[in-house]
Write an enzyme that holds these catalytic residues in place. Structure first.
Site, PDB file in Angstrom:
ATOM      1  N   LYS A  27      13.115  53.438 -19.113  1.00  0.00           N
ATOM      2  CA  LYS A  27      12.292  54.909 -19.150  1.00  0.00           C
ATOM      3  C   LYS A  27      13.037  55.756 -17.994  1.00  0.00           C
ATOM      4  CE  LYS A  27       8.776  54.744 -15.783  1.00  0.00           C
ATOM      5  NZ  LYS A  27       8.864  55.932 -14.810  1.00  0.00           N
ATOM      6  N   ASN A  28      13.414  55.159 -16.836  1.00  0.00           N
ATOM      7  CA  ASN A  28      13.877  56.096 -15.950  1.00  0.00           C
ATOM      8  C   ASN A  28      15.658  56.550 -16.079  1.00  0.00           C
ATOM      9  OD1 ASN A  28      11.600  56.097 -14.819  1.00  0.00           O
ATOM     10  ND2 ASN A  28      12.088  54.567 -12.973  1.00  0.00           N
ATOM     11  N   ARG A  98       6.621  61.875 -12.671  1.00  0.00           N
ATOM     12  CA  ARG A  98       7.301  62.498 -11.692  1.00  0.00           C
ATOM     13  C   ARG A  98       8.611  62.901 -12.176  1.00  0.00           C
ATOM     14  NH1 ARG A  98       7.749  63.843  -5.851  1.00  0.00           N
ATOM     15  NH2 ARG A  98       9.935  63.565  -5.346  1.00  0.00           N
ATOM     16  N   CYS A 122       3.114  58.423 -10.193  1.00  0.00           N
ATOM     17  CA  CYS A 122       2.487  57.423  -9.504  1.00  0.00           C
ATOM     18  C   CYS A 122       2.156  57.635  -8.154  1.00  0.00           C
ATOM     19  CB  CYS A 122       3.434  56.213  -9.660  1.00  0.00           C
ATOM     20  SG  CYS A 122       3.318  55.534 -11.315  1.00  0.00           S
ATOM     21  N   ARG A 127       5.410  61.677  -1.507  1.00  0.00           N
ATOM     22  CA  ARG A 127       6.305  61.971  -2.561  1.00  0.00           C
ATOM     23  C   ARG A 127       6.853  63.632  -2.504  1.00  0.00           C
ATOM     24  NH1 ARG A 127       5.857  58.954  -8.258  1.00  0.00           N
ATOM     25  NH2 ARG A 127       8.011  58.746  -8.070  1.00  0.00           N
ATOM     26  N   PRO A 128       7.373  64.040  -1.467  1.00  0.00           N
ATOM     27  CA  PRO A 128       7.400  65.445  -1.349  1.00  0.00           C
ATOM     28  C   PRO A 128       8.763  65.646  -2.059  1.00  0.00           C
ATOM     29  CG  PRO A 128       8.276  64.083   0.315  1.00  0.00           C
ATOM     30  CD  PRO A 128       7.374  63.214  -0.245  1.00  0.00           C
ATOM     31  N   ILE A 129       8.887  67.019  -2.284  1.00  0.00           N
ATOM     32  CA  ILE A 129      10.375  67.634  -2.915  1.00  0.00           C
ATOM     33  C   ILE A 129      11.107  68.391  -2.191  1.00  0.00           C
ATOM     34  CG2 ILE A 129       9.046  67.387  -5.153  1.00  0.00           C
ATOM     35  CD1 ILE A 129       8.796  70.286  -5.212  1.00  0.00           C
ATOM     36  N   ASP A 130      11.219  68.093  -0.770  1.00  0.00           N
ATOM     37  CA  ASP A 130      11.889  68.989   0.457  1.00  0.00           C
ATOM     38  C   ASP A 130      13.223  69.172   0.004  1.00  0.00           C
ATOM     39  OD1 ASP A 130      11.307  66.302   1.275  1.00  0.00           O
ATOM     40  OD2 ASP A 130      12.825  66.848   2.684  1.00  0.00           O
ATOM     41  N   ASP A 316      10.684  49.274  -7.636  1.00  0.00           N
ATOM     42  CA  ASP A 316       9.746  49.004  -8.828  1.00  0.00           C
ATOM     43  C   ASP A 316       9.645  47.505  -9.152  1.00  0.00           C
ATOM     44  OD1 ASP A 316      11.100  52.094 -10.476  1.00  0.00           O
ATOM     45  OD2 ASP A 316       9.646  51.812  -8.708  1.00  0.00           O
ATOM     46  N   ILE A 338      10.948  51.953   0.785  1.00  0.00           N
ATOM     47  CA  ILE A 338      10.949  53.227   0.173  1.00  0.00           C
ATOM     48  C   ILE A 338       9.949  54.186   0.268  1.00  0.00           C
ATOM     49  CG2 ILE A 338      11.843  54.429  -2.086  1.00  0.00           C
ATOM     50  CD1 ILE A 338      14.073  52.524  -1.038  1.00  0.00           C
ATOM     51  N   ARG A 409       2.151  53.957 -20.002  1.00  0.00           N
ATOM     52  CA  ARG A 409       3.239  54.866 -19.442  1.00  0.00           C
ATOM     53  C   ARG A 409       4.726  54.298 -19.149  1.00  0.00           C
ATOM     54  NH1 ARG A 409       2.267  57.513 -14.009  1.00  0.00           N
ATOM     55  NH2 ARG A 409       4.368  58.249 -14.595  1.00  0.00           N
TER      56      ARG A 409
HETATM   57  C1  EPZ Z   1      12.707  57.248  -8.814  1.00  0.00           C
HETATM   58  O1  EPZ Z   1      11.309  58.185  -8.470  1.00  0.00           O
HETATM   59  C2  EPZ Z   1      11.880  56.452  -9.896  1.00  0.00           C
HETATM   60  N1  EPZ Z   1      11.213  57.492 -10.808  1.00  0.00           N
HETATM   61  C3  EPZ Z   1      10.716  55.490  -9.270  1.00  0.00           C
HETATM   62  O2  EPZ Z   1      10.240  54.901 -10.306  1.00  0.00           O
HETATM   63  C4  EPZ Z   1      11.374  54.786  -8.253  1.00  0.00           C
HETATM   64  O3  EPZ Z   1      10.448  53.994  -7.685  1.00  0.00           O
HETATM   65  C5  EPZ Z   1      12.162  55.448  -7.266  1.00  0.00           C
HETATM   66  O4  EPZ Z   1      13.019  56.330  -7.918  1.00  0.00           O
HETATM   67  C6  EPZ Z   1      12.812  54.766  -6.280  1.00  0.00           C
HETATM   68  O5  EPZ Z   1      13.903  53.913  -7.101  1.00  0.00           O
HETATM   69  C7  EPZ Z   1      12.002  58.138 -12.028  1.00  0.00           C
HETATM   70  O6  EPZ Z   1      13.266  57.796 -11.775  1.00  0.00           O
HETATM   71  C8  EPZ Z   1      11.305  59.077 -12.725  1.00  0.00           C
HETATM   72  P1  EPZ Z   1      13.088  58.957  -4.958  1.00  0.00           P
HETATM   73  P2  EPZ Z   1      12.046  59.351  -7.321  1.00  0.00           P
HETATM   74  O7  EPZ Z   1      13.126  60.578  -4.950  1.00  0.00           O
HETATM   75  O8  EPZ Z   1      13.247  59.953  -7.731  1.00  0.00           O
HETATM   76  C9  EPZ Z   1      11.474  60.308  -0.592  1.00  0.00           C
HETATM   77  C10 EPZ Z   1       8.291  53.959 -11.769  1.00  0.00           C
HETATM   78  O9  EPZ Z   1       7.362  53.552 -11.580  1.00  0.00           O
HETATM   79  N2  EPZ Z   1      11.795  61.830  -0.924  1.00  0.00           N
HETATM   80  O10 EPZ Z   1      14.193  58.183  -4.790  1.00  0.00           O
HETATM   81  O11 EPZ Z   1      10.676  60.065  -7.201  1.00  0.00           O
HETATM   82  C11 EPZ Z   1      10.209  59.850  -1.428  1.00  0.00           C
HETATM   83  O12 EPZ Z   1       9.068  60.204  -0.944  1.00  0.00           O
HETATM   84  C12 EPZ Z   1       8.959  55.059 -10.771  1.00  0.00           C
HETATM   85  O13 EPZ Z   1       9.251  54.107 -12.741  1.00  0.00           O
HETATM   86  C13 EPZ Z   1      11.426  62.970  -0.068  1.00  0.00           C
HETATM   87  O14 EPZ Z   1      11.271  62.498   1.129  1.00  0.00           O
HETATM   88  O15 EPZ Z   1      12.181  58.413  -6.014  1.00  0.00           O
HETATM   89  C14 EPZ Z   1      10.680  58.258  -1.201  1.00  0.00           C
HETATM   90  O16 EPZ Z   1       9.840  58.020  -0.032  1.00  0.00           O
HETATM   91  C15 EPZ Z   1       7.969  54.894  -9.472  1.00  0.00           C
HETATM   92  N3  EPZ Z   1      11.607  64.187  -0.580  1.00  0.00           N
HETATM   93  C16 EPZ Z   1      12.049  58.288  -0.819  1.00  0.00           C
HETATM   94  O17 EPZ Z   1      12.512  59.724  -0.960  1.00  0.00           O
HETATM   95  C17 EPZ Z   1      12.034  64.581  -1.772  1.00  0.00           C
HETATM   96  O18 EPZ Z   1      12.355  65.808  -2.053  1.00  0.00           O
HETATM   97  C18 EPZ Z   1      12.746  57.837  -2.326  1.00  0.00           C
HETATM   98  O19 EPZ Z   1      12.234  58.504  -3.606  1.00  0.00           O
HETATM   99  C19 EPZ Z   1      12.363  63.486  -2.592  1.00  0.00           C
HETATM  100  C20 EPZ Z   1      12.181  62.077  -2.214  1.00  0.00           C
END
Ligand code: EPZ
Length: 432
Positions: A27-28, A98, A122, A127-130, A316, A338, A409
């Protein structure tokens, strides 16, 4: 969206599952591969795409931006830009997943602009996007916030190469910056990058089509920007879903008489395989298979689990692993490093009879073994939903798992595949 539930008749800790489970495309990786289309001037084809809800939403998002998307057979898609691209991601679709946020980088790089809402997905933390917003501004985009949307505009229509140091190794931020950098002017460095194999797979395909990306799969990725790419008939092959394969392996460790997981990539599951072997599970590893036989099985005992960015233990797989630990002898600490909201599902496992203490938003301890009793459960997200399926399978009695949509999903036709190896599971409309 029709509301459905799964009804599962538990095995009561019997080990009777047998046969073969074939793993679908990741999926990812597949969702992110749709975003590649903005980097190409010609037709892009994707193979082995899983037939899941999130794929359907990603297709709708691409069509909304002006891409023509066609499906061939059950797992192949063809994507072609056929009119002026509309750099806008609608709230109604973006809030569903996401992965929609990955589209922002390539869309901004391609058109010079992108308008998008805060992405959904989810509920496992805030889950910020900063990292995305800071990074795109570093590449020369101007940021406005208007009416609940973010508007990024590339000055002079172009992004510029820069050096990113990711505050945390975000998976989707790494991927979105890597894609945007393919069309940016000059070199982009991404330091403290996420190292997931899916990112390496995306980069490998882009390089086959003329991109210049080095270091994908390591913590430093270097991209030399250039012009639009041409696929010229090359096809992106979605790699096997390591999270699905890992979830099936955990199920097999608990309930298999003789179960083989095929079409998977064991090399992507080293952290899980090591943890399960440490717990006493006997796993036969082949080139693209994993097999568990009860005849070789000894008693399982508790092991500590600390989630970590790849190649560490995947967040995950944390929920399915906690279900495993409810059946293991001893006490184990679960440290979810995480996400800060990814242990809430344990409350329902406690209702089933598990002995789990939640110490804070990141830490819990599980004490086993405990017999799980069937309950009515509500899937809170994709991965906890699958964990509830595993718990229901090893529980005594008949469980009901609502919100089947969440599981759909992330897992294609899950009940058909589980039934084929002996799980007594059926999908039922909520109306009945
Ligand atoms: C990806 O999410 C996956 N989703 C998630 O899988 C997976 O759990 C995650 O990576 C970690 O491995 C997809 O690939 C679509 P991150 P992502 O950005 O990219 C923080 C599933 O069930 N963060 O690596 O959104 C965030 O809050 C899903 O398939 C910021 O602070 O995860 C988290 O604490 C669930 N600011 C950490 O980083 C940002 O701008 C890691 O999140 C971005 C992230």
């Amino acid at each position: 969206m029709k509301r459905e539930k799964f009804v599962v008749k538990g095995l009561g800790a019997e080990r009777t599952l047998k046969g073969t489970l074939a793993v679908k495309g990741a999926k990812n990786a597949a969702l992110q591969a749709f975003a590649l289309a903005f980097l190409f001037k010609d037709n892009l084809r994707l193979k082995n795409v899983p037939d899941i809800e999130d794929t359907h939403y990603m297709v709708k998002l691409l069509k909304h931006t002006g891409m023509r998307v066609k499906k061939y057979g059950c797992a192949t898609y063809s994507i072609t830009p056929y009119k002026q691209l509309k750099p806008e991601l609608p709230y109604e679709l973006s809030r569903r997943l996401r992965a929609s946020v990955v589209l922002t980088g390539p869309l901004l790089a391609r058109t010079g602009r992108v308008i998008f809402p805060h992405p959904g997905g989810c509920l496992i933390g805030n889950r910020p996007i900063d990292i995305f917003l800071d990074g795109f501004q570093k590449m020369g985009a101007l940021l406005e916030e208007k009416g609940g949307s973010y508007i990024l505009t590339a000055q002079k229509g172009k992004l510029w190469g820069t050096e990113h140091f990711l505050r945390v190794p975000s998976v989707t931020a790494t991927q979105s910056f890597m894609m945007a950098a393919v069309l940016a002017q000059g070199r982009t460095l991404i330091k403290n990058a996420a190292m997931e194999p899916e990112t390496e797979c995306l980069a490998g395909f882009l390089n086959q089509c003329g991109a210049d990306i080095r270091g994908a799969g390591t913590s430093t990725i270097s991209v030399m920007g250039g012009a639009l790419l041409e696929a010229q008939g090359r096809i992106f092959q979605t790699p096997p879903d390591r999270i699905e394969a890992g979830s099936f392996l955990i199920l097999a460790a608990l309930a298999a008489d003789d179960l083989t997981i095929k079409e998977c990539e064991p090399a992507h599951l080293e952290a899980l395989i090591q943890a399960l072997r440490q717990a006493g599970v006997c796993i036969e590893v082949g080139a693209s298979t994993l097999r568990i036989r009860s005849s070789a099985q000894r008693a399982i005992h508790a092991v500590e689990v600390k989630t970590h960015e790849y190649p560490g233990f995947p967040t995950d797989l944390q929920a399915p692993m906690v279900v495993f630990l409810t059946q293991a002898t001893g006490e184990a600490l679960i440290f979810e490093t995480i996400f800060e909201g990814r242990l809430n599902y344990t409350e329902s496992l406690v209702r089933m009879g598990a002995s789990i203490n939640l110490w804070d938003t990141h830490r819990a301890t599980v004490k086993g073994p405990t017999l799980l009793h069937a309950k009515e459960l509500e899937s809170p997200d994709i991965r906890a939903g699958l964990a509830y399926l595993i718990a229901a399978i090893v529980a005594k009695g008949e469980s009901v798992i609502h919100n089947a949509y969440y599981i759909d999903r992330g897992y294609e036709r899950i009940e058909e595949r589980l039934r084929a190896v002996g799980v007594d599971i059926r999908r039922v409309s909520e109306q009945s």
